[in-house]
Motif scaffolding. Structure first.
Motif, mmCIF file in Angstrom:
data_model
loop_
_atom_site.group_PDB
_atom_site.id
_atom_site.type_symbol
_atom_site.label_atom_id
_atom_site.label_comp_id
_atom_site.label_asym_id
_atom_site.label_seq_id
_atom_site.Cartn_x
_atom_site.Cartn_y
_atom_site.Cartn_z
ATOM 1 N N ALA A 152 41.208 50.947 25.858
ATOM 2 C CA ALA A 152 41.276 49.504 26.105
ATOM 3 C C ALA A 152 41.116 48.792 24.768
ATOM 4 O O ALA A 152 40.372 49.243 23.896
ATOM 5 N N SER A 153 41.790 47.689 24.625
ATOM 6 C CA SER A 153 41.718 46.924 23.379
ATOM 7 C C SER A 153 40.349 46.254 23.238
ATOM 8 O O SER A 153 39.668 45.996 24.236
ATOM 9 N N PRO A 154 39.961 45.941 22.003
ATOM 10 C CA PRO A 154 38.715 45.188 21.809
ATOM 11 C C PRO A 154 38.725 43.848 22.549
ATOM 12 O O PRO A 154 37.709 43.409 23.059
ATOM 13 N N GLN A 155 39.905 43.197 22.622
ATOM 14 C CA GLN A 155 39.983 41.913 23.330
ATOM 15 C C GLN A 155 39.679 42.074 24.811
ATOM 16 O O GLN A 155 38.946 41.280 25.386
ATOM 17 N N LEU A 156 40.242 43.098 25.435
ATOM 18 C CA LEU A 156 39.977 43.324 26.852
ATOM 19 C C LEU A 156 38.499 43.619 27.070
ATOM 20 O O LEU A 156 37.876 43.073 27.978
ATOM 21 N N ARG A 157 37.910 44.449 26.217
ATOM 22 C CA ARG A 157 36.470 44.741 26.346
ATOM 23 C C ARG A 157 35.641 43.472 26.204
ATOM 24 O O ARG A 157 34.669 43.273 26.924
ATOM 25 N N MET A 158 36.025 42.587 25.279
ATOM 26 C CA MET A 158 35.297 41.332 25.083
ATOM 27 C C MET A 158 35.382 40.462 26.340
ATOM 28 O O MET A 158 34.393 39.888 26.779
ATOM 29 N N HIS A 159 36.555 40.380 26.928
ATOM 30 C CA HIS A 159 36.732 39.570 28.136
ATOM 31 C C HIS A 159 35.915 40.131 29.299
ATOM 32 O O HIS A 159 35.301 39.379 30.047
ATOM 33 N N ILE A 160 35.924 41.444 29.458
ATOM 34 C CA ILE A 160 35.127 42.062 30.522
ATOM 35 C C ILE A 160 33.649 41.815 30.273
ATOM 36 O O ILE A 160 32.910 41.439 31.187
ATOM 37 N N ALA A 161 33.200 41.992 29.042
ATOM 38 C CA ALA A 161 31.792 41.750 28.702
ATOM 39 C C ALA A 161 31.415 40.301 28.998
ATOM 40 O O ALA A 161 30.281 40.017 29.391
ATOM 41 N N GLY A 162 32.368 39.382 28.848
ATOM 42 C CA GLY A 162 32.120 37.973 29.142
ATOM 43 C C GLY A 162 31.769 37.728 30.598
ATOM 44 O O GLY A 162 31.127 36.734 30.926
ATOM 45 N N LEU A 163 32.162 38.642 31.468
ATOM 46 C CA LEU A 163 31.808 38.501 32.880
ATOM 47 C C LEU A 163 30.305 38.636 33.100
ATOM 48 O O LEU A 163 29.777 38.148 34.080
ATOM 49 N N ILE A 164 29.628 39.295 32.189
ATOM 50 C CA ILE A 164 28.177 39.443 32.322
ATOM 51 C C ILE A 164 27.442 38.550 31.327
ATOM 52 O O ILE A 164 26.279 38.757 31.041
ATOM 53 N N GLY A 165 28.149 37.570 30.788
ATOM 54 C CA GLY A 165 27.502 36.551 29.967
ATOM 55 C C GLY A 165 27.319 36.900 28.510
ATOM 56 O O GLY A 165 26.652 36.167 27.790
ATOM 57 N N SER A 166 27.941 37.974 28.026
ATOM 58 C CA SER A 166 27.723 38.347 26.632
ATOM 59 C C SER A 166 28.845 37.909 25.702
ATOM 60 O O SER A 166 28.830 38.237 24.537
ATOM 61 N N ALA A 167 29.829 37.167 26.219
ATOM 62 C CA ALA A 167 30.920 36.670 25.381
ATOM 63 C C ALA A 167 31.447 35.376 25.990
ATOM 64 O O ALA A 167 31.388 35.186 27.196
ATOM 65 N N PRO A 168 31.946 34.453 25.154
ATOM 66 C CA PRO A 168 32.472 33.199 25.688
ATOM 67 C C PRO A 168 33.783 33.414 26.433
ATOM 68 O O PRO A 168 34.488 34.385 26.200
ATOM 69 N N ALA A 169 34.089 32.487 27.322
ATOM 70 C CA ALA A 169 35.360 32.533 28.050
ATOM 71 C C ALA A 169 36.488 32.239 27.079
ATOM 72 O O ALA A 169 36.444 31.267 26.338
ATOM 73 N N THR A 170 37.463 33.100 27.045
ATOM 74 C CA THR A 170 38.620 32.914 26.175
ATOM 75 C C THR A 170 39.847 33.451 26.876
ATOM 76 O O THR A 170 39.746 34.132 27.883
ATOM 77 N N GLN A 171 41.003 33.148 26.315
ATOM 78 C CA GLN A 171 42.253 33.707 26.823
ATOM 79 C C GLN A 171 43.006 34.296 25.652
ATOM 80 O O GLN A 171 42.909 33.813 24.530
ATOM 81 N N CYS A 172 43.735 35.361 25.916
ATOM 82 C CA CYS A 172 44.593 35.939 24.896
ATOM 83 C C CYS A 172 45.815 36.509 25.588
ATOM 84 O O CYS A 172 45.908 36.478 26.812
ATOM 85 N N GLY A 173 46.735 37.034 24.840
ATOM 86 C CA GLY A 173 47.934 37.601 25.421
ATOM 87 C C GLY A 173 47.688 38.907 26.146
ATOM 88 O O GLY A 173 48.562 39.418 26.822
ATOM 89 N N THR A 174 46.503 39.462 26.007
ATOM 90 C CA THR A 174 46.192 40.747 26.618
ATOM 91 C C THR A 174 45.761 40.591 28.072
ATOM 92 O O THR A 174 46.086 41.397 28.920
ATOM 93 N N CYS A 175 44.985 39.552 28.371
ATOM 94 C CA CYS A 175 44.457 39.384 29.723
ATOM 95 C C CYS A 175 44.084 37.926 29.933
ATOM 96 O O CYS A 175 44.111 37.139 28.998
ATOM 97 N N ARG A 176 43.701 37.601 31.159
ATOM 98 C CA ARG A 176 43.238 36.252 31.484
ATOM 99 C C ARG A 176 41.856 36.362 32.092
ATOM 100 O O ARG A 176 41.615 37.203 32.944
ATOM 101 N N ARG A 177 40.972 35.484 31.672
ATOM 102 C CA ARG A 177 39.627 35.468 32.228
ATOM 103 C C ARG A 177 39.435 34.175 32.990
ATOM 104 O O ARG A 177 39.738 33.102 32.495
ATOM 105 N N SER A 178 38.929 34.271 34.205
ATOM 106 C CA SER A 178 38.686 33.105 35.030
ATOM 107 C C SER A 178 37.237 33.093 35.449
ATOM 108 O O SER A 178 36.702 34.102 35.907
ATOM 109 N N THR A 179 36.571 31.950 35.270
ATOM 110 C CA THR A 179 35.165 31.846 35.683
ATOM 111 C C THR A 179 34.990 30.736 36.690
ATOM 112 O O THR A 179 35.810 29.904 36.867
#
Length: 112
Positions: free
Chosen positions: A85-112
């Motif tokens: 998995a890319s570092p960006q995807l890992r960052m987005h997943i980690a953001g689900l548990i509050g350890s990274a800000p909500a962001t969007q990139c071409g790799t995935c979409r994060r919705s909160t």
């Protein structure tokens, strides 16, 4: 096994799921597994099968990561799978548990 490794886990209902390793410790790893069930009212990371992340995970349709699908598992319970998995995807997943800000990139979409 390192953060970003792809593994297979037996998840709820006994189904085998693709998971991304987020952290590795001496005998356990923190993993996030995907589901095909879309729950739009829940915080999630969506990965489209045609995206770079979707191709790395070898998805056949859009899949979703949810906070309640992030678990600590024994290393012996994880089956390695080719790919990373890319570092960006890992960052987005980690953001689900509050350890990274909500962001969007071409790799995935994060919705909160």
């Amino acid at each position: 096994m390192t953060p970003g490794s792809l593994v297979l886990v037996v998840a709820g209902g006994g189904k085998t799921r693709i998971a991304v390793v987020l952290e590795v410790h001496p005998s356990v790893a923190v993993v996030a597994w995907v589901t095909g069930t879309h729950r739009p009212s829940h915080p999630h990371v969506e990965v489209d099968q045609n995206s770079q992340a979707g191709k790395a995970l070898r998805l056949d349709k859009p899949r979703y990561f949810y906070p309640d699908h992030i678990e600590t598992r024994a290393l012996s319970d994880l089956q390695r799978r080719d790919g990373r998995a890319s570092p960006q995807l890992r960052m987005h997943i980690a953001g689900l548990i509050g350890s990274a800000p909500a962001t969007q990139c071409g790799t995935c979409r994060r919705s909160t």
